[in-house]
Design a protein around this motif. Structure first.
Motif, PDB file in Angstrom:
ATOM      1  N   GLN A   1       1.079  -1.260   0.399  1.00 45.20           N
ATOM      2  CA  GLN A   1      -0.168  -0.244   0.049  1.00 45.20           C
ATOM      3  C   GLN A   1       0.567   1.536   0.021  1.00 45.20           C
ATOM      4  OE1 GLN A   1      -0.729   2.181   2.543  1.00 45.20           O
ATOM      5  NE2 GLN A   1       0.515   1.495   4.359  1.00 45.20           N
ATOM      6  N   GLU A   2       1.760   1.070   0.146  1.00 44.55           N
ATOM      7  CA  GLU A   2       2.695   2.684   0.492  1.00 44.55           C
ATOM      8  C   GLU A   2       3.584   2.823  -1.235  1.00 44.55           C
ATOM      9  OE1 GLU A   2       5.877   2.126   3.184  1.00 44.55           O
ATOM     10  OE2 GLU A   2       4.940   3.109   5.478  1.00 44.55           O
ATOM     11  N   SER A   3       4.033   1.491  -1.897  1.00 44.08           N
ATOM     12  CA  SER A   3       4.237   1.911  -2.582  1.00 44.08           C
ATOM     13  C   SER A   3       3.577   2.040  -3.704  1.00 44.08           C
ATOM     14  CB  SER A   3       4.531   0.068  -3.558  1.00 44.08           C
ATOM     15  OG  SER A   3       3.589  -0.704  -3.353  1.00 44.08           O
ATOM     16  N   LEU A   4       2.044   1.767  -3.695  1.00 41.66           N
ATOM     17  CA  LEU A   4       0.960   2.469  -4.154  1.00 41.66           C
ATOM     18  C   LEU A   4       0.909   3.817  -4.366  1.00 41.66           C
ATOM     19  CD1 LEU A   4      -1.331   2.337  -5.811  1.00 41.66           C
ATOM     20  CD2 LEU A   4      -2.674   1.412  -4.339  1.00 41.66           C
ATOM     21  N   LEU A   5       1.106   4.509  -2.924  1.00 35.01           N
ATOM     22  CA  LEU A   5       0.846   5.483  -2.781  1.00 35.01           C
ATOM     23  C   LEU A   5       1.939   6.743  -3.309  1.00 35.01           C
ATOM     24  CD1 LEU A   5      -0.933   7.617  -0.960  1.00 35.01           C
ATOM     25  CD2 LEU A   5       0.849   7.041   0.813  1.00 35.01           C
ATOM     26  N   GLU A   6       3.254   5.901  -3.029  1.00 35.66           N
ATOM     27  CA  GLU A   6       4.519   6.621  -3.766  1.00 35.66           C
ATOM     28  C   GLU A   6       4.215   7.228  -5.239  1.00 35.66           C
ATOM     29  OE1 GLU A   6       7.674   4.553  -1.776  1.00 35.66           O
ATOM     30  OE2 GLU A   6       7.002   5.881  -0.189  1.00 35.66           O
ATOM     31  N   ALA A   7       3.504   5.891  -5.980  1.00 28.98           N
ATOM     32  CA  ALA A   7       3.160   5.627  -7.369  1.00 28.98           C
ATOM     33  C   ALA A   7       2.370   6.643  -7.852  1.00 28.98           C
ATOM     34  CB  ALA A   7       2.889   4.529  -7.566  1.00 28.98           C
ATOM     35  N   VAL A   8       1.497   6.614  -7.533  1.00 26.33           N
ATOM     36  CA  VAL A   8       0.595   8.049  -7.932  1.00 26.33           C
ATOM     37  C   VAL A   8       0.496   9.590  -8.510  1.00 26.33           C
ATOM     38  CG1 VAL A   8      -1.862   8.635  -7.275  1.00 26.33           C
ATOM     39  CG2 VAL A   8      -1.942   6.815  -6.899  1.00 26.33           C
ATOM     40  N   ARG A   9       1.808   9.676  -7.523  1.00 30.87           N
ATOM     41  CA  ARG A   9       1.993  11.381  -7.516  1.00 30.87           C
ATOM     42  C   ARG A   9       3.146  11.352  -9.050  1.00 30.87           C
ATOM     43  NH1 ARG A   9       2.801  15.834  -4.715  1.00 30.87           N
ATOM     44  NH2 ARG A   9       4.855  16.737  -5.627  1.00 30.87           N
ATOM     45  N   PRO A  10       3.890  10.091  -8.703  1.00 38.03           N
ATOM     46  CA  PRO A  10       5.589  10.814 -10.143  1.00 38.03           C
ATOM     47  C   PRO A  10       4.311  10.164 -11.499  1.00 38.03           C
ATOM     48  CG  PRO A  10       5.746   9.654  -8.652  1.00 38.03           C
ATOM     49  CD  PRO A  10       4.743   9.662  -8.195  1.00 38.03           C
ATOM     50  N   ALA A  11       3.386   9.687 -11.545  1.00 39.50           N
ATOM     51  CA  ALA A  11       2.870   9.467 -12.523  1.00 39.50           C
ATOM     52  C   ALA A  11       1.460  10.419 -13.156  1.00 39.50           C
ATOM     53  CB  ALA A  11       1.617   8.059 -12.429  1.00 39.50           C
ATOM     54  N   VAL A  12       0.402  10.860 -11.853  1.00 40.98           N
ATOM     55  CA  VAL A  12       0.176  12.340 -12.160  1.00 40.98           C
ATOM     56  C   VAL A  12       1.225  13.518 -12.299  1.00 40.98           C
ATOM     57  CG1 VAL A  12      -1.245  13.941 -11.895  1.00 40.98           C
ATOM     58  CG2 VAL A  12      -1.985  11.465 -10.660  1.00 40.98           C
ATOM     59  N   GLN A  13       2.476  13.356 -12.413  1.00 39.78           N
ATOM     60  CA  GLN A  13       2.959  14.760 -12.636  1.00 39.78           C
ATOM     61  C   GLN A  13       3.667  14.673 -13.951  1.00 39.78           C
ATOM     62  OE1 GLN A  13       6.662  14.492  -9.862  1.00 39.78           O
ATOM     63  NE2 GLN A  13       7.070  17.050  -9.453  1.00 39.78           N
ATOM     64  N   HIS A  14       3.834  13.461 -14.444  1.00 38.54           N
ATOM     65  CA  HIS A  14       5.014  13.056 -15.214  1.00 38.54           C
ATOM     66  C   HIS A  14       3.196  13.760 -16.673  1.00 38.54           C
ATOM     67  CE1 HIS A  14       6.393  11.793 -19.035  1.00 38.54           C
ATOM     68  NE2 HIS A  14       5.800  11.227 -19.275  1.00 38.54           N
ATOM     69  N   ALA A  15       2.499  12.811 -15.996  1.00 40.22           N
ATOM     70  CA  ALA A  15       1.254  13.518 -17.259  1.00 40.22           C
ATOM     71  C   ALA A  15       0.790  15.051 -17.115  1.00 40.22           C
ATOM     72  CB  ALA A  15      -0.290  12.556 -16.830  1.00 40.22           C
ATOM     73  N   VAL A  16       0.991  15.627 -16.632  1.00 37.91           N
ATOM     74  CA  VAL A  16       0.651  17.452 -16.246  1.00 37.91           C
ATOM     75  C   VAL A  16       1.882  18.151 -17.086  1.00 37.91           C
ATOM     76  CG1 VAL A  16       0.398  19.365 -14.718  1.00 37.91           C
ATOM     77  CG2 VAL A  16       0.052  17.533 -13.576  1.00 37.91           C
ATOM     78  N   LYS A  17       2.966  17.645 -17.405  1.00 34.22           N
ATOM     79  CA  LYS A  17       4.368  17.899 -17.719  1.00 34.22           C
ATOM     80  C   LYS A  17       4.250  17.182 -19.297  1.00 34.22           C
ATOM     81  CE  LYS A  17       9.440  17.236 -18.020  1.00 34.22           C
ATOM     82  NZ  LYS A  17      10.524  16.860 -17.430  1.00 34.22           N
ATOM     83  N   VAL A  18       3.105  16.582 -19.633  1.00 32.62           N
ATOM     84  CA  VAL A  18       3.295  15.850 -20.806  1.00 32.62           C
ATOM     85  C   VAL A  18       2.340  17.207 -21.621  1.00 32.62           C
ATOM     86  CG1 VAL A  18       2.245  14.976 -22.446  1.00 32.62           C
ATOM     87  CG2 VAL A  18       3.728  13.669 -20.811  1.00 32.62           C
ATOM     88  N   LEU A  19       1.035  17.006 -20.905  1.00 33.89           N
ATOM     89  CA  LEU A  19       0.396  18.335 -21.501  1.00 33.89           C
ATOM     90  C   LEU A  19       1.377  19.686 -21.293  1.00 33.89           C
ATOM     91  CD1 LEU A  19      -3.103  18.231 -19.011  1.00 33.89           C
ATOM     92  CD2 LEU A  19      -2.272  17.466 -21.282  1.00 33.89           C
ATOM     93  N   ALA A  20       2.012  19.969 -20.067  1.00 28.46           N
ATOM     94  CA  ALA A  20       2.711  21.934 -20.382  1.00 28.46           C
ATOM     95  C   ALA A  20       3.689  21.536 -21.149  1.00 28.46           C
ATOM     96  CB  ALA A  20       3.334  21.733 -19.111  1.00 28.46           C
TER      97      ALA A  20
END
Length: 337
Positions: A25-44
């Motif tokens: 559950q900790e690895s799942l919690l830590e994986a969400v932020r980098p994925a969302v951040q990369h998606a926002v970076k691609v949009l930017a």
């Protein structure tokens, strides 16, 4: 590894979860932020004018969304999103409450702040540490006040504090494995809660807790908020494995494969700049480049003082608007003669 072994002990006797479950559950919690951040970076990068503000304020926007999501799960399931995904709940010290009634108010607010605020502050400190190292690498000496010196000292001490924190986490996990501690994380210990598995009675209480509100307006608002939260949680649950794939795809070990599959030739310069392509003038000061420096995100060449000051302040390329940072600057050394 933790995800692969989480199912091995999920049916064992006892309410206390295994080390595999809590690490999963900790690895799942830590994986969400980098994925969302990369998606926002691609949009930017695809549309700086439209989505550039999302990238510049990503930390604050993600903190707000994280607060809303975690508050919903703590209030309804007595657990964070990742803990509820693996069938876990938080239990306060003392008398246990039904899971659908949530944690006691002090434990609820402690858990919410430690779940959301600590990662936000850590991300800010790490970003500030990277910027300070860039300034030292580029030999930039800025005027320093007493407050700035104290802030720089605090940032310099952050790596040692982070190392001490990791040692504490490791020792806490060892104590949890050998049964000497009821919590595997210092954050749970600070929140004065522990993790247990959801029981059949907990699932029945959750399903039977959907009582309509007293007023029609309140009931409609409650249903709308519940629908949004449920849709968001369902979307996140379905996207867990996709997030893990993105984390693997953009990992440093896989970058050579990604470049081979997605590499494209460099595009030509814009039409309004082709007429000046042979000149050596800086696009910012329009003078002959002094200490020529290329910006790797756009391949344009500037004077080093001009581009460093612009990137430091605006965090983007002055010509294309692509998100940029001081570490993207590459000095160009022409051969003598």
């Amino acid at each position: 590894m933790a995800e692969a072994g989480a199912h091995l002990t999920s049916t064992s006797i006892g309410e206390q979860p295994s080390i595999f479950e809590v690490l999963a559950q900790e690895s799942l919690l830590e994986a969400v932020r980098p994925a969302v951040q990369h998606a926002v970076k691609v949009l930017a990068e695809s549309s700086p004018a439209r989505f550039g503000c999302l990238w510049r304020t990503f930390d604050e926007l993600y903190l707000l969304l994280d607060l809303l999501l975690q508050n919903h799960f703590l209030s309804r399931y007595s657990a964070s999103f990742s803990e509820n995904f693996y069938g876990l709940k938080r239990v306060s010290e003392g008398r246990e409450r039904p899971v659908h009634k949530g944690l006691r108010r002090p434990a609820h607010w402690r858990s919410l702040l430690l779940l959301c605020l600590v990662p936000y502050l850590r991300a800010k400190l790490e970003a500030r540490l990277v910027r300070q190292r860039d300034e030292e690498d580029f030999s930039i000496q800025l005027a320093r006040s007493r407050t700035r010196r104290l802030y720089s000292a605090a940032v310099a001490a952050f790596p040692y504090i982070s190392s001490a924190w990791r040692v504490w986490v490791f020792c806490q996990q060892l104590l949890f494995v050998f049964g000497s501690s009821r919590t595997h994380s210092p954050l749970l210990w600070l929140a004065r809660v522990r993790l247990t598995r959801l029981t059949a009675a907990d699932f029945r209480n959750i399903e039977g807790s959907d009582d309509p509100a007293h007023s029609r307006v309140g009931w409609m608002m409650s249903q709308a908020a519940r629908g949004v939260a449920t849709s968001l949680s369902t979307f996140l649950s379905m996207g867990v494995f996709f997030l893990q794939f993105l984390e693997w795809w953009y990992s440093p070990d896989n970058q050579s494969t990604v470049r081979g599959l997605t590499s494209l030739p460099a595009p030509p310069p814009p039409l309004h700049l082709q007429q000046d392509s042979n000149s050596r003038s800086c696009p910012l000061c329009h003078k002959l480049c002094a200490n020529a420096t290329a910006l790797s995100t756009s391949s344009f060449v500037f004077c080093y003082p001009c581009i460093y000051a612009h990137v430091k302040e605006h965090r983007c390329c002055p010509v294309t608007g692509f998100p940029s940072a001081p570490q993207h600057l590459i000095k160009i050394y022409a051969p003598e003669g």
